[in-house]
Each structure stands twice: as C-alpha cells, then as structure tokens.
Design a protein around this motif. Structure first.
Motif, PDB file in Angstrom:
ATOM      1  N   LEU A   1      15.175  -2.929 -15.503  1.00 22.13           N
ATOM      2  CA  LEU A   1      14.817  -4.276 -15.931  1.00 22.13           C
ATOM      3  C   LEU A   1      15.886  -5.317 -15.659  1.00 22.13           C
ATOM      4  O   LEU A   1      15.721  -6.469 -16.051  1.00 22.13           O
ATOM      5  CB  LEU A   1      14.478  -4.263 -17.432  1.00 22.13           C
ATOM      6  CG  LEU A   1      13.227  -3.461 -17.800  1.00 22.13           C
ATOM      7  CD1 LEU A   1      13.063  -3.430 -19.315  1.00 22.13           C
ATOM      8  CD2 LEU A   1      12.003  -4.037 -17.140  1.00 22.13           C
ATOM      9  N   ARG A   2      16.952  -4.995 -14.989  1.00 19.00           N
ATOM     10  CA  ARG A   2      17.969  -6.008 -14.680  1.00 19.00           C
ATOM     11  C   ARG A   2      17.393  -7.008 -13.673  1.00 19.00           C
ATOM     12  O   ARG A   2      16.490  -6.671 -12.900  1.00 19.00           O
ATOM     13  CB  ARG A   2      19.251  -5.370 -14.192  1.00 19.00           C
ATOM     14  CG  ARG A   2      19.169  -4.668 -12.910  1.00 19.00           C
ATOM     15  CD  ARG A   2      20.562  -4.174 -12.478  1.00 19.00           C
ATOM     16  NE  ARG A   2      20.502  -3.921 -11.047  1.00 19.00           N
ATOM     17  CZ  ARG A   2      20.519  -2.735 -10.497  1.00 19.00           C
ATOM     18  NH1 ARG A   2      20.677  -1.671 -11.265  1.00 19.00           N
ATOM     19  NH2 ARG A   2      20.417  -2.601  -9.219  1.00 19.00           N
ATOM     20  N   PRO A   3      17.892  -8.257 -13.640  1.00 20.09           N
ATOM     21  CA  PRO A   3      17.277  -9.326 -12.865  1.00 20.09           C
ATOM     22  C   PRO A   3      17.205  -9.065 -11.348  1.00 20.09           C
ATOM     23  O   PRO A   3      16.237  -9.425 -10.708  1.00 20.09           O
ATOM     24  CB  PRO A   3      18.158 -10.549 -13.136  1.00 20.09           C
ATOM     25  CG  PRO A   3      18.928 -10.225 -14.344  1.00 20.09           C
ATOM     26  CD  PRO A   3      18.980  -8.745 -14.471  1.00 20.09           C
ATOM     27  N   GLY A   4      18.143  -8.452 -10.725  1.00 19.56           N
ATOM     28  CA  GLY A   4      18.138  -8.269  -9.279  1.00 19.56           C
ATOM     29  C   GLY A   4      17.373  -7.040  -8.821  1.00 19.56           C
ATOM     30  O   GLY A   4      17.262  -6.788  -7.632  1.00 19.56           O
ATOM     31  N   ALA A   5      16.810  -6.264  -9.737  1.00 22.08           N
ATOM     32  CA  ALA A   5      16.184  -5.002  -9.363  1.00 22.08           C
ATOM     33  C   ALA A   5      14.666  -5.057  -9.400  1.00 22.08           C
ATOM     34  O   ALA A   5      14.017  -4.055  -9.603  1.00 22.08           O
ATOM     35  CB  ALA A   5      16.677  -3.903 -10.288  1.00 22.08           C
ATOM     36  N   SER A   6      14.121  -6.231  -9.171  1.00 17.55           N
ATOM     37  CA  SER A   6      12.662  -6.304  -9.231  1.00 17.55           C
ATOM     38  C   SER A   6      12.056  -5.646  -7.982  1.00 17.55           C
ATOM     39  O   SER A   6      12.536  -5.801  -6.870  1.00 17.55           O
ATOM     40  CB  SER A   6      12.207  -7.758  -9.339  1.00 17.55           C
ATOM     41  OG  SER A   6      12.574  -8.440  -8.167  1.00 17.55           O
ATOM     42  N   ILE A   7      11.018  -4.928  -8.201  1.00 15.07           N
ATOM     43  CA  ILE A   7      10.335  -4.226  -7.113  1.00 15.07           C
ATOM     44  C   ILE A   7       9.055  -4.985  -6.822  1.00 15.07           C
ATOM     45  O   ILE A   7       8.215  -5.171  -7.702  1.00 15.07           O
ATOM     46  CB  ILE A   7      10.030  -2.778  -7.506  1.00 15.07           C
ATOM     47  CG1 ILE A   7      11.323  -2.037  -7.795  1.00 15.07           C
ATOM     48  CG2 ILE A   7       9.219  -2.085  -6.421  1.00 15.07           C
ATOM     49  CD1 ILE A   7      11.091  -0.647  -8.320  1.00 15.07           C
ATOM     50  N   GLN A   8       8.933  -5.449  -5.595  1.00 22.67           N
ATOM     51  CA  GLN A   8       7.735  -6.183  -5.204  1.00 22.67           C
ATOM     52  C   GLN A   8       6.645  -5.190  -4.801  1.00 22.67           C
ATOM     53  O   GLN A   8       6.878  -4.297  -3.998  1.00 22.67           O
ATOM     54  CB  GLN A   8       8.042  -7.110  -4.018  1.00 22.67           C
ATOM     55  CG  GLN A   8       9.071  -8.181  -4.323  1.00 22.67           C
ATOM     56  CD  GLN A   8       8.561  -9.158  -5.377  1.00 22.67           C
ATOM     57  OE1 GLN A   8       7.374  -9.432  -5.437  1.00 22.67           O
ATOM     58  NE2 GLN A   8       9.461  -9.633  -6.211  1.00 22.67           N
ATOM     59  N   PRO A   9       5.467  -5.339  -5.357  1.00 25.55           N
ATOM     60  CA  PRO A   9       4.385  -4.443  -4.944  1.00 25.55           C
ATOM     61  C   PRO A   9       3.982  -4.754  -3.496  1.00 25.55           C
ATOM     62  O   PRO A   9       4.048  -5.888  -3.046  1.00 25.55           O
ATOM     63  CB  PRO A   9       3.253  -4.751  -5.916  1.00 25.55           C
ATOM     64  CG  PRO A   9       3.542  -6.116  -6.427  1.00 25.55           C
ATOM     65  CD  PRO A   9       5.040  -6.273  -6.376  1.00 25.55           C
ATOM     66  N   LYS A  10       3.594  -3.725  -2.797  1.00 21.20           N
ATOM     67  CA  LYS A  10       3.160  -3.907  -1.420  1.00 21.20           C
ATOM     68  C   LYS A  10       1.822  -4.635  -1.404  1.00 21.20           C
ATOM     69  O   LYS A  10       0.967  -4.390  -2.245  1.00 21.20           O
ATOM     70  CB  LYS A  10       2.993  -2.555  -0.730  1.00 21.20           C
ATOM     71  CG  LYS A  10       4.287  -1.818  -0.545  1.00 21.20           C
ATOM     72  CD  LYS A  10       4.041  -0.522   0.185  1.00 21.20           C
ATOM     73  CE  LYS A  10       5.339   0.243   0.348  1.00 21.20           C
ATOM     74  NZ  LYS A  10       5.128   1.520   1.015  1.00 21.20           N
ATOM     75  N   ALA A  11       1.689  -5.525  -0.436  1.00 14.88           N
ATOM     76  CA  ALA A  11       0.427  -6.241  -0.293  1.00 14.88           C
ATOM     77  C   ALA A  11      -0.620  -5.254   0.207  1.00 14.88           C
ATOM     78  O   ALA A  11      -0.359  -4.455   1.107  1.00 14.88           O
ATOM     79  CB  ALA A  11       0.579  -7.392   0.680  1.00 14.88           C
ATOM     80  N   PRO A  12      -1.796  -5.300  -0.369  1.00 17.08           N
ATOM     81  CA  PRO A  12      -2.829  -4.368   0.094  1.00 17.08           C
ATOM     82  C   PRO A  12      -3.227  -4.694   1.540  1.00 17.08           C
ATOM     83  O   PRO A  12      -3.274  -5.850   1.937  1.00 17.08           O
ATOM     84  CB  PRO A  12      -3.991  -4.593  -0.865  1.00 17.08           C
ATOM     85  CG  PRO A  12      -3.740  -5.906  -1.500  1.00 17.08           C
ATOM     86  CD  PRO A  12      -2.262  -6.143  -1.446  1.00 17.08           C
ATOM     87  N   ARG A  13      -3.461  -3.661   2.279  1.00 14.43           N
ATOM     88  CA  ARG A  13      -3.835  -3.812   3.671  1.00 14.43           C
ATOM     89  C   ARG A  13      -5.264  -4.340   3.737  1.00 14.43           C
ATOM     90  O   ARG A  13      -6.152  -3.856   3.044  1.00 14.43           O
ATOM     91  CB  ARG A  13      -3.752  -2.454   4.346  1.00 14.43           C
ATOM     92  CG  ARG A  13      -3.606  -2.503   5.821  1.00 14.43           C
ATOM     93  CD  ARG A  13      -3.394  -1.138   6.353  1.00 14.43           C
ATOM     94  NE  ARG A  13      -4.602  -0.335   6.048  1.00 14.43           N
ATOM     95  CZ  ARG A  13      -4.835   0.864   6.514  1.00 14.43           C
ATOM     96  NH1 ARG A  13      -3.959   1.450   7.260  1.00 14.43           N
ATOM     97  NH2 ARG A  13      -5.933   1.503   6.218  1.00 14.43           N
ATOM     98  N   ALA A  14      -5.480  -5.319   4.564  1.00 11.14           N
ATOM     99  CA  ALA A  14      -6.810  -5.901   4.689  1.00 11.14           C
ATOM    100  C   ALA A  14      -7.722  -4.942   5.440  1.00 11.14           C
ATOM    101  O   ALA A  14      -7.388  -4.455   6.517  1.00 11.14           O
ATOM    102  CB  ALA A  14      -6.733  -7.229   5.415  1.00 11.14           C
ATOM    103  N   LEU A  15      -8.857  -4.647   4.853  1.00 10.09           N
ATOM    104  CA  LEU A  15      -9.827  -3.765   5.481  1.00 10.09           C
ATOM    105  C   LEU A  15     -10.835  -4.607   6.249  1.00 10.09           C
ATOM    106  O   LEU A  15     -11.141  -5.735   5.867  1.00 10.09           O
ATOM    107  CB  LEU A  15     -10.538  -2.927   4.431  1.00 10.09           C
ATOM    108  CG  LEU A  15      -9.660  -1.969   3.632  1.00 10.09           C
ATOM    109  CD1 LEU A  15     -10.475  -1.290   2.551  1.00 10.09           C
ATOM    110  CD2 LEU A  15      -9.045  -0.943   4.547  1.00 10.09           C
ATOM    111  N   PRO A  16     -11.369  -4.077   7.323  1.00  8.03           N
ATOM    112  CA  PRO A  16     -12.392  -4.834   8.046  1.00  8.03           C
ATOM    113  C   PRO A  16     -13.639  -4.978   7.183  1.00  8.03           C
ATOM    114  O   PRO A  16     -13.918  -4.135   6.330  1.00  8.03           O
ATOM    115  CB  PRO A  16     -12.666  -3.974   9.283  1.00  8.03           C
ATOM    116  CG  PRO A  16     -12.228  -2.607   8.910  1.00  8.03           C
ATOM    117  CD  PRO A  16     -11.105  -2.781   7.932  1.00  8.03           C
ATOM    118  N   PRO A  17     -14.386  -6.039   7.389  1.00  2.00           N
ATOM    119  CA  PRO A  17     -15.590  -6.225   6.562  1.00  2.00           C
ATOM    120  C   PRO A  17     -16.610  -5.132   6.849  1.00  2.00           C
ATOM    121  O   PRO A  17     -16.689  -4.604   7.955  1.00  2.00           O
ATOM    122  CB  PRO A  17     -16.108  -7.598   6.981  1.00  2.00           C
ATOM    123  CG  PRO A  17     -15.510  -7.836   8.323  1.00  2.00           C
ATOM    124  CD  PRO A  17     -14.207  -7.094   8.353  1.00  2.00           C
TER     125      PRO A  17
END
Length: 143
Positions: free
Chosen positions: A25-41
């Motif tokens: 929980l320290r300020p510099g240790a934030s983990i960004q979630p991966k953006a979901p991969r766009a699926l074709p329609p």
C-alpha cells in the motif's frame, strides 16, 4: 511444548503478515491493471441452405444401390430388440411362413450377417443382399 523451529516459522509468518500490506500500500507501489484486449465484434455466420434436407422424405426406404435383390432372398418384415446385443430380424420365407432370425441364423440358404436400423444383410456363398425394411403403406382410414 512447541519446538523452537515451529516458533521461528510462526514468528516469520506473523512478521510477513504484518509487513506485506504496508509494502503493497505504499504510494509508489501501485499496480496498474492490464487493459483488456479488444475482441473482434461477434458476427452471425451464414449457414448453408437446408433445402436439400427438406426435399428428402423422412421415413423413406433408402435408394437402391443399383442392385436388384435376388428373387429368393428373404423378405424383411421387421427388426426387434436392441441392435448390437439381442436384435432379431423378422423375415418371410419363400414359402410364405414367418421366422425370427438372430445374427448367424440361416433361412432358405441365406445367412443373416448383420442388422442395421433399417435393413438386414444376408449372404449366400459369394452373394450378399441388403434387404431394406418395406416402406409403410399409407393408412386407408386416414384418407
């Protein structure tokens, strides 16, 4: 009494349990979630036309395979039982009598080799005859 090795392991686990949330929980240790991969329609696949399925009759006898049945071959009148275990063929002999045949039985020189859902395979010498079940006659009361 608890052995010294277990006390050391418990103390290490407790220290880790207390320190780990602080590290995460320290300020510099934030983990960004991966953006979901766009699926074709999603697209609807084009299915082949089914006109040929509706053109053929549902309960018709199979088309002849170019071979006429021998005149003295038994006439198949029915199949009774479970295929692969205890099925028997009901046949009409050349003399007009009816018999039930298990696979391997013979009538008028013809040996019953196998049964399928709509036909029986008979053999005699080098000849084979696939005898289909007769097509159902239309019910005269329904007309």
């Amino acid at each position: 009494m608890i052995p010294r090795a277990q006390i050391a392991a418990l103390a290490g686990a407790a220290l880790l349990a207390v320190a780990l949330p602080g590290l995460l929980l320290r300020p510099g240790a934030s983990i960004q979630p991966k953006a979901p991969r766009a699926l074709p329609p999603l697209t609807a696949s084009t299915e082949p036309p089914l006109a040929h399925v509706f053109d053929r009759p549902l309960f018709a006898a199979p088309a002849a395979q170019g071979e006429a049945l021998p005149a003295d071959a038994p006439q198949l009148t029915g199949i009774v039982g479970r295929l692969g275990s205890d099925a028997v063929a009901l046949v009409r002999t050349a003399q007009g009598s009816s018999r039930s045949l298990a696979i391997g039985d013979s009538v008028d020189g013809w040996r019953l080799e196998s049964l399928s859902i709509d036909a029986a395979l008979f053999s005699r010498g080098g000849q084979q005859a696939r005898v289909p079940l007769p097509a159902a006659d239309p019910d005269p009361a329904a007309q």
